[in-house]
Motif scaffolding. Structure first.
Motif, short mmCIF file in Angstrom:
data_model
loop_
_atom_site.label_atom_id
_atom_site.label_comp_id
_atom_site.label_asym_id
_atom_site.label_seq_id
_atom_site.Cartn_x
_atom_site.Cartn_y
_atom_site.Cartn_z
N HIS A 144 64.02 20.84 70.47
CA HIS A 144 63.65 19.67 69.69
C HIS A 144 64.85 18.78 69.35
CE1 HIS A 144 60.16 22.28 69.07
NE2 HIS A 144 59.48 21.19 68.80
N ARG A 145 65.84 19.37 68.69
CA ARG A 145 66.97 18.56 68.20
C ARG A 145 68.03 18.40 69.28
NH1 ARG A 145 65.40 21.68 63.89
NH2 ARG A 145 66.78 23.38 64.53
N LEU A 146 68.48 17.15 69.44
CA LEU A 146 69.43 16.81 70.48
C LEU A 146 70.48 15.87 69.88
CD1 LEU A 146 69.95 17.15 73.58
CD2 LEU A 146 68.69 15.01 73.90
N SER A 147 71.76 16.15 70.15
CA SER A 147 72.83 15.30 69.63
C SER A 147 72.69 13.88 70.17
CB SER A 147 74.20 15.87 70.02
OG SER A 147 74.38 17.16 69.47
N SER A 211 67.07 25.60 78.49
CA SER A 211 66.12 26.53 77.89
C SER A 211 66.42 26.62 76.40
CB SER A 211 66.23 27.91 78.54
OG SER A 211 65.29 28.80 78.00
N PRO A 212 65.39 26.58 75.53
CA PRO A 212 63.97 26.66 75.83
C PRO A 212 63.38 25.33 76.30
CG PRO A 212 64.29 26.45 73.47
CD PRO A 212 65.66 26.59 74.08
N LEU A 213 62.11 25.38 76.69
CA LEU A 213 61.38 24.18 77.08
C LEU A 213 61.27 23.22 75.91
CD1 LEU A 213 58.34 25.77 78.97
CD2 LEU A 213 60.20 24.49 80.03
N VAL A 214 61.10 21.94 76.24
CA VAL A 214 60.74 20.95 75.22
C VAL A 214 59.32 21.25 74.72
CG1 VAL A 214 60.31 18.49 74.81
CG2 VAL A 214 62.29 19.23 76.17
N GLY A 215 58.47 21.76 75.62
CA GLY A 215 57.12 22.16 75.23
C GLY A 215 56.16 22.08 76.40
N ARG A 216 54.93 22.44 76.15
CA ARG A 216 53.85 22.33 77.13
C ARG A 216 53.14 21.02 76.92
NH1 ARG A 216 52.26 26.23 81.29
NH2 ARG A 216 53.29 28.17 80.79
#
Length: 267
Positions: A144-147, A211-216
């Protein structure tokens, strides 16, 4: 004994009534696919299907057959396909994520709250961030969180762009998916946000998947407004049958039983 016989007779009459009440197949039944390959679901380029055509085509045929229908399958450029679907010259098209614009122009299965019914989405793409070789995930990456220094490439107008913008990421909008990996490799942006299933294996092997995925990410087979209005019961039956057909063929992309929402879904 007579009670048992009566129960069996009643059950038989009920079943016969359901069969007689089943909605008739719309004719013609026109189902559209994009004219570019998205292996392994859709194979072949241009207006023709490959042999074999890919599991998406086989699942559509299977769902239609179970409802007693023989569909007309067409391949069109993506923008023309969406326009044809909105105008009613195509009855269904696949596979599409939900955006506000598509929700207004097309018809999706809806839940009790009037939202796209994710429990019956036939396909869940594994949405991930991809970097060039040597680009390691930043410490603490949780999906979820990205610099803010990372520039993320997304296809303009896609559900992936909506996800990236909602999360406050720095976005680089791309005109088309076909050149997205080449643009990433050329350094036009730092990371590519895309479903794993949309990238050919030979391209993925040259990238680093975070990894992990952003989501399905759920994808649907939307109907034209005209089809959904004229044949609402059949439209819902077809959506359900298609979900079940995908589940039988590709449980990796429909990871739970139809009617059940998989974990880590991006709504």
């Amino acid at each position: 004994m007579w009670r048992r016989r009566w129960s069996m007779l009643a059950l038989g009459l009920w079943a016969a009534g359901v069969t007689l009440a089943a909605p008739m197949c719309p004719e013609p039944l026109r189902i559209g696919f994009a004219d570019h390959a998205t292996p392994p679901g859709l194979l072949g380029q241009g207006p023709e299907f490959a042999d074999p055509p890919g599991w998406e085509v086989l699942a559509v045929r299977d769902a239609a057959r179970r409802l007693g229908c023989e569909p007309e399958l067409q391949r069109l450029p993506s923008r023309r396909l969406l326009a044809s679907l909105a105008q009613g010259s195509v009855d269904f098209a696949l596979l599409y994520g939900v955006t506000p614009e598509r929700l207004a122009a097309l018809r999706f299965p809806l839940d009790a709250h009037g939202q796209p019914d994710v429990a019956w989405a036939p396909f869940f793409g594994r949405l991930a961030l991809f970097g060039r070789a040597g680009t390691l995930p930043e410490p603490g990456w949780d999906g979820h969180r990205l610099s803010p220094h990372w520039r993320v490439g997304v296809i303009a107008g896609s559900v992936h762009e909506a996800v990236a913008r909602e999360r406050g990421w720095q976005v680089e909008a791309l005109p088309a998916a076909s050149a997205s990996v080449a643009m990433l490799q050329a350094g036009r942006f730092d990371l590519l946000l895309a479903p794993r299933e949309s990238l050919p294996a030979e391209e993925r092997v040259e990238l680093v998947e975070w990894s992990p995925l952003v989501g399905r990410q759920p994808y649907f087979m939307p109907a034209s407004p005209a089809m959904a209005k004229r044949h609402p019961a059949w439209t819902r039956a077809f959506w359900n049958e298609f979900c079940e057909a995908v589940r039988r063929r590709r449980p990796d992309v429909r990871p739970t039983e139809c009617g059940v929402v998989p974990p880590a879904v991006i709504r």
